[in-house]
Design a protein around this motif. Structure first.
Motif, short mmCIF file in Angstrom:
data_model
loop_
_atom_site.label_atom_id
_atom_site.label_comp_id
_atom_site.label_asym_id
_atom_site.label_seq_id
_atom_site.Cartn_x
_atom_site.Cartn_y
_atom_site.Cartn_z
N PHE A 416 -14.49 -14.42 38.66
CA PHE A 416 -13.44 -15.00 37.82
C PHE A 416 -12.36 -13.96 37.52
CE2 PHE A 416 -16.61 -18.17 37.29
CZ PHE A 416 -15.98 -19.32 36.81
N GLN A 417 -11.12 -14.44 37.52
CA GLN A 417 -10.01 -13.59 37.09
C GLN A 417 -10.10 -13.39 35.57
OE1 GLN A 417 -7.71 -12.07 39.10
NE2 GLN A 417 -8.94 -12.88 40.80
N PRO A 418 -9.51 -12.30 35.06
CA PRO A 418 -9.57 -12.07 33.61
C PRO A 418 -9.09 -13.26 32.78
CG PRO A 418 -8.75 -10.12 34.71
CD PRO A 418 -8.86 -11.18 35.77
N GLN A 419 -7.99 -13.89 33.18
CA GLN A 419 -7.50 -15.03 32.42
C GLN A 419 -8.47 -16.21 32.48
OE1 GLN A 419 -3.71 -16.54 33.70
NE2 GLN A 419 -3.47 -17.89 31.95
N GLU A 420 -9.17 -16.35 33.60
CA GLU A 420 -10.13 -17.44 33.73
C GLU A 420 -11.34 -17.21 32.84
OE1 GLU A 420 -8.76 -18.07 38.39
OE2 GLU A 420 -10.74 -17.27 37.92
N LEU A 421 -11.76 -15.96 32.68
CA LEU A 421 -12.83 -15.65 31.73
C LEU A 421 -12.41 -16.04 30.32
CD1 LEU A 421 -13.93 -12.10 32.98
CD2 LEU A 421 -15.21 -14.24 33.25
N SER A 422 -11.15 -15.74 30.00
CA SER A 422 -10.62 -16.10 28.69
C SER A 422 -10.62 -17.61 28.48
CB SER A 422 -9.20 -15.54 28.55
OG SER A 422 -8.55 -16.05 27.41
N MET A 423 -10.23 -18.36 29.52
CA MET A 423 -10.20 -19.81 29.42
C MET A 423 -11.60 -20.39 29.22
SD MET A 423 -7.40 -20.69 32.40
CE MET A 423 -7.54 -22.48 32.22
N LEU A 424 -12.58 -19.84 29.93
CA LEU A 424 -13.96 -20.31 29.78
C LEU A 424 -14.46 -20.11 28.35
CD1 LEU A 424 -15.89 -19.10 32.97
CD2 LEU A 424 -15.40 -21.45 32.31
#
Length: 671
Positions: A416-424
């Motif tokens: 996962f990209q950093p922003q995607e981790l944040s979204m999760l």
């Protein structure tokens, strides 16, 4: 001396690699060709060199009607406008238009979004060896044929431009090429030029802004309205909507294009592919600005129509289309009955038919973000659950999908990209709510969340620690907020993440948005309240909290006018809660209460009382607070505010520290 010069043809390595070796990625160059090469070409036959495999040694050459050859090589850069003129000369010779190789026709058809149609030549559209006599006999002799040849010539020139732009590697390169040919751009080419520029838009926000604010893009957008009457095909309308959403530029020309899409697209929906539907829906979600856009009503109607069609064709949607459409529906905030039907269809498809392993990490992040937006709080226990905004009973299916996503994502977190981790993380906290307590399977945090979801959050904390330097300020803030909301800060990994995040943020707090600072401070409050270990990874938690609170107070003082009242009140409460007794904290609170005194009539009762109570708890001198306390008392009296029990307790605590002097304490509503 046995050598002659040839003309450059504007093509790209991406487009001509199929015919021969091309050295430069986007430059077409001219060079001299040996006399022996010319002799071979000047033998009375016209052959597409580099097309068939048999001519591989001649790869990189392009035929010329005079028996010469065009070659791409490293020699000299040229002006694109001149290259277009040379290309036009190559295709027109003696009134005759020479067809392109069949692969070029296919490339052109793909760019324009339609099936390739062979040219009407003597051999069915494929160029074959032809003698000079035969070539001259094929020249048109009547007006209609000449007009047809002229039209074909324009299409050939248009194809040269398309091939050239497709070889560009940046948005600016595409835009500059399109700007130079602006006067002769066809409607289809205009859309494709914008589409290519949008596809190459830099990921970096500052670099992307330079593109969207450029004179080249402005010129192309101003040219767009004259092309709109000719744009009616499903593929072009879909691409245009996606492009406008990607560029995110607001102007009268963009508004005109959006209005055209909204008026024309409904009649063409039957011809839309599943990808066309979702691309247009995604684009509309990006361009819609409710309340500030004359097209808002039209966009909403078209979006609702698209959602209804997607609900009927959900089984046709690819994994990416399904994720994008869910994201778009959540972004559009549509609350009609058709949205519920679409959501239920998607949930059924995700839980019963689709393998989540087929989704990209971005697709998974978009799905859970969309579900959290559409059904916020639906995963909380019954006594805390909110009504799903789309209506209906979709909670069970949504919770099931969240569990499936958690199981799938926990093993792929490093992808996962950093922003995607944040979204999760944000989606899990938004969906399950704060302090969820109740019956059901209990997770690591002692909540009603499934254990799989808590395992995902703990995994996100660990992965975020590993890539902390790669996380943006907003991502750090969101993950910290999510872990605090889900009450996981007593666990080792979340606790260590927040401590390390505070140490990192303290050195770069000037780059944090006000809301990110406030959210991070709120997470710090939850950290102090949690019953976790006092030392994490060799670091004392309280020491980190004290240092970070001091830095926040200093930056908030300097940037006070950048912060919203909600964020200022949140920071004040956090400083009081962690008992920040530094000079920086007291300075911030003293200036804040004086600033608040002048704006009490613009604030809610909760904001005023939070600031006043925090100042009292930090023992700000009463004479510094007097003006604000008097203003609050006058505001309550003048606005006839009815305070709830919590407000009453806060106000009484303030009054005990600093009594108002301008109003009677018996004023209804606050006494």
């Amino acid at each position: 001396r046995g050598r002659f010069s040839v003309l450059p043809l504007p093509c790209s390595s991406a487009s001509l690699a199929m015919w021969g070796e091309v050295d430069a990625a986007w430059h077409a160059h001219a060079m001299e060709t040996a006399a022996a090469e010319r002799a071979m070409l000047d033998c009375g036959e016209m052959t597409w060199l580099g097309g068939p495999a048999a001519y591989a040694p001649w790869g990189g050459f392009w035929p010329h009607p005079c028996g010469q050859a065009l070659r791409l090589s490293e020699c000299w850069d040229y002006d694109a406008a001149e290259a277009f003129a040379h290309a036009a000369a190559c295709y027109r010779h003696g009134g005759h238009t020479y067809p392109l190789p069949p692969r070029a026709e296919s490339a052109r058809a793909t760019a324009l979004g339609r099936d390739a149609e062979p040219r009407s030549t003597a051999t069915g559209g494929v160029a074959t060896p032809r003698g000079r006599k035969e070539r001259h006999n094929s020249i048109a002799s009547d007006g209609s044929t000449m007009a047809s040849h002229a039209s074909e010539c324009e299409e050939q020139e248009d194809l040269s431009l398309l091939i050239f732009m497709e070889g560009m590697s940046t948005s600016f390169e595409v835009l500059r090429v399109a700007q130079r040919a602006l006067g002769s751009l066809r409607p289809e080419t205009t859309v494709i030029a914008l589409h290519l520029a949008a596809k190459h838009l830099p990921a970096d926000a500052a670099a992307a802004e330079r593109v969207t604010a450029s004179a080249e893009l402005t010129a192309l957008l101003r040219h767009l309205p004259r092309s709109l009457p000719h744009l009616r095909s499903a593929r072009l309308l879909s691409r245009l909507a996606w492009t406008l959403g990607k560029l995110d530029v607001r102007s009268p020309d963009v508004d005109a294009a959006v209005a055209h899409i909204c008026s024309v697209a409904p009649a063409a929906l039957a011809k839309f592919t599943a990808q066309d539907l979702t691309n247009m829906l995604w684009g509309l979600a990006r361009v819609r600005h409710i309340g500030r856009d004359a097209n808002a009503a039209g966009v909403a109607r078209l979006a609702q129509t698209l959602v209804r069609v997607c609900a009927q064709r959900v089984e046709e949607l690819t994994a990416q289309c399904l994720a994008n459409s869910l994201w778009a529906v959540a972004r559009l905030r549509l609350k009609r009955e058709l949205v519920r039907d679409f959501l239920e269809s998607c949930l059924r498809e995700l839980s019963e038919q689709r393998q989540l392993s087929g989704f990209t990490t971005q697709g998974i992040a978009n799905i859970v973000w969309a579900l959290a937006e559409l059904c916020a709080g639906d995963g909380a226990p019954d006594h805390q659950r909110q009504e799903c905004p789309v209506g209906g009973t979709v909670g069970l299916g949504t919770r099931s999908v969240f569990t499936l996503v958690a199981v799938e994502a926990v093993g792929r977190l490093e992808d996962f990209q950093p922003q995607e981790l944040s979204m999760l993380a944000w989606a899990c906290a938004k969906f399950y709510g704060r302090g969820a307590r109740g019956a059901g399977r209990r997770g690591a945090g002692g909540s009603g969340r499934p254990a799989e979801v808590d395992a995902l959050l703990l995994g996100i904390a660990a992965e975020s620690r590993r890539r902390l330097c790669d996380l943006s300020a907003q991502s750090v803030s969101n993950i910290a907020w999510a872990l605090a909301t889900c009450e996981l800060l007593a666990q080792k990994q979340p606790r260590a993440f927040l401590c390390e995040a505070m140490l990192l943020a303290a050195d770069r707090l000037q780059s944090y948005a006000p809301q990110a600072v406030a959210n991070l401070m709120w997470a710090v409050v939850r950290l102090v309240s949690s019953r976790g270990p006092a030392v994490v990874s060799g670091t004392r938690v309280q020491g980190v909290v004290t240092t970070f609170s001091t830095v926040v107070a200093e930056h908030a003082t300097i940037r006070m006018l950048e912060f919203s009242w909600r964020d200022l009140a949140g920071i004040a409460v956090a400083l009081a809660h962690v008992r920040a007794d530094s000079i920086e904290s007291r300075t911030f609170m003293t200036l804040l209460v004086r600033h608040t005194a002048a704006y009490c009539f613009d604030l809610t009762a909760q904001m005023m009382l939070n600031i006043a109570q925090s100042a009292a708890r930090l023992a700000i001198p009463p004479d510094s607070m007097q003006a604000m306390v008097d203003a609050i008392a006058h505001c309550i009296d003048a606005r006839r505010l009815r305070l709830n029990d919590v407000d009453q307790r806060q106000w009484q605590e303030v009054v005990r520290w600093c009594a108002p002097q301008c109003a009677s304490l018996s004023t209804p509503g606050w006494a």
